[in-house]
Design a protein around this motif. Structure first.
Motif, short mmCIF file in Angstrom:
data_model
loop_
_atom_site.label_atom_id
_atom_site.label_comp_id
_atom_site.label_asym_id
_atom_site.label_seq_id
_atom_site.Cartn_x
_atom_site.Cartn_y
_atom_site.Cartn_z
N PHE A 159 0.83 -1.20 0.00
CA PHE A 159 0.00 0.00 0.00
C PHE A 159 0.87 1.26 0.00
O PHE A 159 1.99 1.27 0.51
CB PHE A 159 -0.95 0.01 1.20
N ILE A 160 0.35 2.31 -0.58
CA ILE A 160 1.09 3.57 -0.69
C ILE A 160 1.19 4.25 0.68
O ILE A 160 0.20 4.42 1.39
CB ILE A 160 0.40 4.52 -1.69
N ILE A 161 2.42 4.62 1.02
CA ILE A 161 2.65 5.47 2.19
C ILE A 161 2.84 6.91 1.72
O ILE A 161 2.26 7.84 2.25
CB ILE A 161 3.89 5.00 2.98
N ASN A 162 3.65 7.04 0.67
CA ASN A 162 3.89 8.37 0.10
C ASN A 162 4.27 8.20 -1.36
O ASN A 162 5.03 7.29 -1.71
CB ASN A 162 5.00 9.09 0.87
N ALA A 163 3.76 9.07 -2.22
CA ALA A 163 4.08 9.01 -3.66
C ALA A 163 3.97 10.40 -4.26
O ALA A 163 3.06 10.71 -5.03
CB ALA A 163 3.16 8.03 -4.37
N ASP A 164 4.89 11.27 -3.90
CA ASP A 164 4.89 12.65 -4.39
C ASP A 164 4.99 12.68 -5.92
O ASP A 164 5.60 11.80 -6.53
CB ASP A 164 6.05 13.44 -3.79
N LYS A 165 4.40 13.69 -6.51
CA LYS A 165 4.45 13.93 -7.95
C LYS A 165 3.81 12.80 -8.76
O LYS A 165 4.17 12.55 -9.91
CB LYS A 165 5.89 14.17 -8.42
#
Length: 479
Positions: A159-165
């Motif tokens: 699962f995504i924790i962080n995905a900037d841009k």
């Protein structure tokens, strides 16, 4: 010979981006067809094998499909279907990805419907810090995505924790690895789904999902064996060559690419370690996934493997105004010294005086390379090969195989060598790039490599993982 990069071609052909811009596919097909027929050195070779009637039927079929293709990806797919008639390598037809035509349209409905992993991240973090034995659970990253993996009833959910841009948001499901940890379903950048991708768990801290997503563990990390550390170094060496002493009997050199830009670095690594190579009984040369480059980049390896004169069958260039412009450009390339620039200028003039013909730029169809001596060490040389090898790398293997010292270990190479010296030309509308070959080897048809590849002397089957190839071959050599 110019490098054939199988990975780049795969990314082009399997792109998951949606390009919304419309194009005149019929015009692009007719342009690609005309340009290829007039300039590709392998065109008539294929027609002679498969027949003009078969080709005419294909053209009519593709033309009808091109009339119905409205977007860039649709057109690219149609023309790629046409290209497969000729050969699988040393050919390309790709969308030029620039601000003009790269309009990444992601379906907002897909974003909204993407499954969510309900989890309290602070509790998850405390949980993984208490795990003493390595599992897939933990925090991972590929440089773009920071991802948590947790065990669920269905397997291991990433699962995504962080995905900037990106368009991804926290807690969205990025992938699901099955319970046996062998396959995964992965959602791409644009939220399209790819199913049943192979999962390769490399040691305790790396995961490769389908050669698409490489994840490195951020926490909690665990110690890896030296074998795994060496393999990770191999994976992440980029295009840099490196040398390593494996034991008192065996040395190892990794060469990921023969591109002309890397020649100095390759030569430097070889020169810095030549003393060690010349006093070590066995040498492993690892060229896995080396897609080619320039023949001059492997020159410094030849003295170590040389045992008898090496015969190299030459090639002939198809002279056309478009093809000959490449030679003129090389004659002005400042990366070459005056001697090479002069040679290219002379080649250009020779070709221009023979328009429409196949021209040999050498007085010899077969060149024979003789060296003054045979080095006593290394006594035995193993070259590791696989399907990622093509073009110049295959030419290197044809030379190396003539040595009494050399054996090839691995799997069959790609097979992209007979038609070579690639050119890139942009379509009139600026949306596509066509790649084709300007030269044809004298080896064909008696010793064809294209679409066949070069077979190893020792086949390394699937029961021997990639990460164990070096250790496995070292053991054979030392025993």
């Amino acid at each position: 010979m110019i490098k054939f990069n199988a990975l780049n071609l795969l990314l082009i052909l399997m792109s998951t981006f949606t390009f919304g811009q419309e194009c005149d596919c019929e015009a692009n097909f007719l342009w690609a067809k005309k340009t290829f027929e007039e300039n590709d050195a392998g065109f008539h070779y294929t027609i002679d094998k498969k027949g003009q009637d078969t080709y005419n039927i294909l053209n009519q079929k593709i033309l009808e499909k091109a009339k119905g293709a409205k977007t860039l990806p649709e057109c690219q797919s149609v023309i790629y279907e046409w290209s497969k008639f000729f050969r699988s390598g040393h050919f390309g037809f790709s969308i030029i990805k620039n601000d003009h035509n790269q309009n990444n349209v992601i379906d907002k409905k897909k974003i909204k419907e993407q499954p969510i992993v309900k989890i309290d991240y602070s509790k998850f973090e405390k949980r993984i810090n208490l795990i003493s034995t390595p599992t897939l659970e933990g925090v991972w990253s590929d440089g773009t995505y920071k991802i948590g993996i947790i065990k669920t009833a269905d397997g291991y959910s990433g699962f995504i924790i962080n995905a900037d841009k990106t368009n991804w948001t926290p807690n969205q499901l990025k992938f699901l690895i099955n319970n046996n940890k062998e396959e995964a379903d992965l959602w791409m950048k644009d939220f399209s789904k790819r199913e049943n991708l192979k999962v390769d768990i490399i040691g305790n801290n790396l995961i490769n999902i389908g050669n698409v997503l490489y994840l490195k563990r951020l926490s909690k990390t665990y110690e890896d064996t030296q074998e795994i550390k060496d393999y990770i170094k191999f994976l992440y060496a980029g295009n840099k060559s490196y040398f390593q002493i494996l034991s008192g009997k065996t040395a190892y050199i990794r060469i990921p690419a023969f591109d002309l830009d890397y020649k100095k670095q390759i030569d430097s690594v070889i020169a810095a370690n030549s003393v060690n190579i010349e006093k070590t009984e066995n040498l492993i040369i690892d060229v896995r996934y080396n897609g080619g480059g320039a023949d001059t980049s492997y020159e410094k390896l030849i003295p170590f493997l040389y045992t008898n004169p090496i015969r190299t069958v030459g090639l002939q260039h198809l002279s056309t105004p478009l093809n000959n412009e490449v030679m003129l450009g090389l004659s002005k390339n400042e990366n070459f010294d005056e001697e090479h620039q002069k040679a290219y200028k002379e080649a250009y003039e020779t070709l221009n005086n023979n328009l429409g013909k196949f021209v040999s730029l050498s007085d010899e169809i077969v060149k024979v390379k003789k060296l003054d001596k045979v080095l006593p060490f290394p006594k035995n040389i193993a070259i590791l090969i696989n399907n990622g090898n093509a073009s110049t790398t295959e030419q290197f293997l044809l030379s190396a195989k003539q040595s009494k010292k050399v054996k090839l270990f691995g799997t069959t190479t790609r097979g992209a060598l007979d038609i070579s010296n690639m050119s890139d030309v942009v379509s009139p509308d600026g949306n596509f790039e066509l790649r084709y070959g300007r030269s044809k080897s004298y080896r064909i048809p008696e010793m064809a490599i294209d679409d066949k590849g070069i077979q190893p002397d020792y086949y390394l089957d699937n029961s021997i993982p990639n990460k164990q190839w070096v250790e496995y071959v070292q053991k054979i050599m030392e025993e």
